[in-house]
Design a protein around this motif. Structure first.
Motif, PDB file in Angstrom:
ATOM      1  N   TYR A 106     102.481  93.497  43.355  1.00 56.86           N
ATOM      2  CA  TYR A 106     101.923  94.812  43.692  1.00 56.86           C
ATOM      3  C   TYR A 106     101.677  95.681  42.464  1.00 56.86           C
ATOM      4  CZ  TYR A 106     103.592  93.009  48.103  1.00 56.86           C
ATOM      5  OH  TYR A 106     103.852  92.189  49.170  1.00 56.86           O
ATOM      6  N   LYS A 107     101.208  95.039  41.417  1.00 51.04           N
ATOM      7  CA  LYS A 107     100.855  95.761  40.197  1.00 51.04           C
ATOM      8  C   LYS A 107      99.426  95.388  39.817  1.00 51.04           C
ATOM      9  CE  LYS A 107     105.650  95.745  38.695  1.00 51.04           C
ATOM     10  NZ  LYS A 107     106.622  95.293  37.678  1.00 51.04           N
ATOM     11  N   PRO A 108      98.643  96.364  39.383  1.00 47.15           N
ATOM     12  CA  PRO A 108      97.270  96.067  38.974  1.00 47.15           C
ATOM     13  C   PRO A 108      97.232  95.495  37.561  1.00 47.15           C
ATOM     14  CG  PRO A 108      97.681  98.394  38.712  1.00 47.15           C
ATOM     15  CD  PRO A 108      98.930  97.800  39.315  1.00 47.15           C
ATOM     16  N   VAL A 109      96.183  94.727  37.309  1.00 46.18           N
ATOM     17  CA  VAL A 109      96.008  94.132  35.987  1.00 46.18           C
ATOM     18  C   VAL A 109      94.539  94.215  35.582  1.00 46.18           C
ATOM     19  CG1 VAL A 109      95.880  91.786  36.967  1.00 46.18           C
ATOM     20  CG2 VAL A 109      96.405  92.088  34.552  1.00 46.18           C
ATOM     21  N   GLY A 110      94.329  94.784  34.405  1.00 48.45           N
ATOM     22  CA  GLY A 110      93.011  94.794  33.790  1.00 48.45           C
ATOM     23  C   GLY A 110      92.920  93.622  32.830  1.00 48.45           C
ATOM     24  N   LEU A 111      91.732  93.079  32.688  1.00 46.96           N
ATOM     25  CA  LEU A 111      91.546  91.899  31.854  1.00 46.96           C
ATOM     26  C   LEU A 111      90.572  92.182  30.714  1.00 46.96           C
ATOM     27  CD1 LEU A 111      91.394  89.454  34.851  1.00 46.96           C
ATOM     28  CD2 LEU A 111      93.247  89.624  33.185  1.00 46.96           C
ATOM     29  N   VAL A 112      91.029  91.891  29.513  1.00 50.24           N
ATOM     30  CA  VAL A 112      90.203  91.979  28.318  1.00 50.24           C
ATOM     31  C   VAL A 112      90.079  90.552  27.814  1.00 50.24           C
ATOM     32  CG1 VAL A 112      90.009  92.871  25.970  1.00 50.24           C
ATOM     33  CG2 VAL A 112      91.014  94.305  27.769  1.00 50.24           C
ATOM     34  N   SER A 113      88.871  90.014  27.875  1.00 54.65           N
ATOM     35  CA  SER A 113      88.658  88.628  27.454  1.00 54.65           C
ATOM     36  C   SER A 113      87.707  88.581  26.272  1.00 54.65           C
ATOM     37  CB  SER A 113      88.108  87.800  28.615  1.00 54.65           C
ATOM     38  OG  SER A 113      86.826  88.251  28.993  1.00 54.65           O
ATOM     39  N   LEU A 126      89.256  81.670  36.099  1.00 53.34           N
ATOM     40  CA  LEU A 126      90.353  80.746  36.417  1.00 53.34           C
ATOM     41  C   LEU A 126      91.690  81.471  36.524  1.00 53.34           C
ATOM     42  CD1 LEU A 126      89.432  77.676  34.199  1.00 53.34           C
ATOM     43  CD2 LEU A 126      89.154  77.931  36.663  1.00 53.34           C
ATOM     44  N   LEU A 127      91.826  82.563  35.815  1.00 54.35           N
ATOM     45  CA  LEU A 127      93.064  83.334  35.820  1.00 54.35           C
ATOM     46  C   LEU A 127      93.260  84.126  37.115  1.00 54.35           C
ATOM     47  CD1 LEU A 127      95.559  84.289  34.247  1.00 54.35           C
ATOM     48  CD2 LEU A 127      94.078  85.943  33.066  1.00 54.35           C
ATOM     49  N   LYS A 128      92.184  84.615  37.693  1.00 55.40           N
ATOM     50  CA  LYS A 128      92.298  85.493  38.871  1.00 55.40           C
ATOM     51  C   LYS A 128      93.050  84.864  40.051  1.00 55.40           C
ATOM     52  CE  LYS A 128      88.612  88.760  37.949  1.00 55.40           C
ATOM     53  NZ  LYS A 128      87.320  89.312  38.411  1.00 55.40           N
ATOM     54  N   PRO A 129      92.817  83.605  40.428  1.00 52.28           N
ATOM     55  CA  PRO A 129      93.604  83.042  41.538  1.00 52.28           C
ATOM     56  C   PRO A 129      95.104  82.964  41.235  1.00 52.28           C
ATOM     57  CG  PRO A 129      91.684  81.670  41.094  1.00 52.28           C
ATOM     58  CD  PRO A 129      91.764  82.682  39.995  1.00 52.28           C
ATOM     59  N   VAL A 130      95.445  82.724  39.981  1.00 57.78           N
ATOM     60  CA  VAL A 130      96.856  82.687  39.589  1.00 57.78           C
ATOM     61  C   VAL A 130      97.460  84.076  39.737  1.00 57.78           C
ATOM     62  CG1 VAL A 130      98.459  82.239  37.679  1.00 57.78           C
ATOM     63  CG2 VAL A 130      96.465  80.749  38.018  1.00 57.78           C
ATOM     64  N   LEU A 131      96.738  85.081  39.275  1.00 60.27           N
ATOM     65  CA  LEU A 131      97.228  86.461  39.373  1.00 60.27           C
ATOM     66  C   LEU A 131      97.419  86.881  40.825  1.00 60.27           C
ATOM     67  CD1 LEU A 131      94.998  88.106  36.621  1.00 60.27           C
ATOM     68  CD2 LEU A 131      97.385  87.364  36.405  1.00 60.27           C
ATOM     69  N   THR A 132      96.445  86.571  41.665  1.00 59.08           N
ATOM     70  CA  THR A 132      96.560  86.988  43.067  1.00 59.08           C
ATOM     71  C   THR A 132      97.659  86.227  43.796  1.00 59.08           C
ATOM     72  OG1 THR A 132      94.743  85.531  43.731  1.00 59.08           O
ATOM     73  CG2 THR A 132      94.179  87.818  43.247  1.00 59.08           C
ATOM     74  N   ALA A 133      97.926  84.982  43.402  1.00 57.49           N
ATOM     75  CA  ALA A 133      99.034  84.240  44.001  1.00 57.49           C
ATOM     76  C   ALA A 133     100.372  84.912  43.702  1.00 57.49           C
ATOM     77  CB  ALA A 133      99.039  82.799  43.505  1.00 57.49           C
ATOM     78  N   LEU A 134     100.450  85.612  42.572  1.00 55.55           N
ATOM     79  CA  LEU A 134     101.658  86.344  42.194  1.00 55.55           C
ATOM     80  C   LEU A 134     101.655  87.777  42.744  1.00 55.55           C
ATOM     81  CD1 LEU A 134     101.904  85.067  38.520  1.00 55.55           C
ATOM     82  CD2 LEU A 134     103.525  84.588  40.377  1.00 55.55           C
ATOM     83  N   LYS A 135     100.663  88.091  43.581  1.00 53.50           N
ATOM     84  CA  LYS A 135     100.497  89.407  44.200  1.00 53.50           C
ATOM     85  C   LYS A 135     100.135  90.499  43.196  1.00 53.50           C
ATOM     86  CE  LYS A 135     103.397  88.290  48.118  1.00 53.50           C
ATOM     87  NZ  LYS A 135     104.581  88.630  48.901  1.00 53.50           N
ATOM     88  N   LEU A 136      99.620  90.084  42.045  1.00 48.92           N
ATOM     89  CA  LEU A 136      99.004  91.030  41.128  1.00 48.92           C
ATOM     90  C   LEU A 136      97.619  91.363  41.666  1.00 48.92           C
ATOM     91  CD1 LEU A 136     100.099  89.306  37.837  1.00 48.92           C
ATOM     92  CD2 LEU A 136     100.441  91.742  38.276  1.00 48.92           C
TER      93      LEU A 136
END
Length: 188
Positions: A106-113, A126-136
């Motif tokens: 339940y924490k937001p995450v901004g991505l700088v690539s 590829l990172l987004k599904p991992v983040l959402t699985a962790l409820k980010l």
């Protein structure tokens, strides 16, 4: 005030992630709602996952995991600064994410690539599904830096143009909205 942790995902020698993270930290510092801390995975140096219990149990045996847990648990929001390696994100980042479970939720995450012509966007996808699985909650707003080396000065500092700076400010504004919205979910 909210606590924002900027995670530098690259650990290899000669990496440029710290310069990009220093720039995004400077941009965040213009937003007084956030207190910022850098978390450099190269300095933290987590071993390959070595906890015998599933992270959701939070029964950590190793001090490095307990320290990582405290650092992540204390955050209200994140920015991950990630390169693109072979159309993906770095193994140290995946490992750092997998060490924990509840601390991310339940924490937001901004991505700088950053990368070449694709600006690290394939790593982000590829990172987004991992983040959402962790409820980010990964934001739609992001900073994607193509041909990042052209933004490095003679001292290897990162010098953004107006477009990148505007993207960063838009992402940080949205990060604040989501941080405020998600806080009650973590207190429930």
């Amino acid at each position: 005030m909210f606590t924002l942790k900027i995670i530098i995902a690259s650990t290899r020698p000669g990496r440029k992630g710290p310069a990009i993270a220093a720039w995004i930290q400077d941009v965040v510092n213009q937003h007084p709602e956030f207190a910022v801390e850098l978390l450099d995975l190269a300095e933290i140096n987590l071993p390959f996952m070595d906890e015998p219990n599933h992270p959701r149990l939070q029964q950590y045996e190793h001090e490095h995991t307990k320290n990582w847990s405290r650092a992540i648990d204390a955050a209200d929001a994140f920015i991950i600064v990630t390169p693109e390696y072979n159309h993906g994100f770095s193994a140290p980042l995946k490992n750092a994410l997998d060490f924990l479970a509840r601390e991310w939720a339940y924490k937001p995450v901004g991505l700088v690539s950053y990368g070449g012509i694709a600006a690290g966007t394939r790593a982000v996808q590829l990172l987004k599904p991992v983040l959402t699985a962790l409820k980010l909650v990964p934001l739609a707003e992001a900073v994607n830096i193509p041909f990042f080396a052209r933004y490095l000065d003679d001292q290897e500092g990162f010098v953004a143009d107006e477009t990148l700076t505007r993207s960063a400010n838009d992402m940080i504004t949205e990060l604040l909205r989501w941080t405020k919205a998600l806080k009650p979910m973590r207190l429930a």
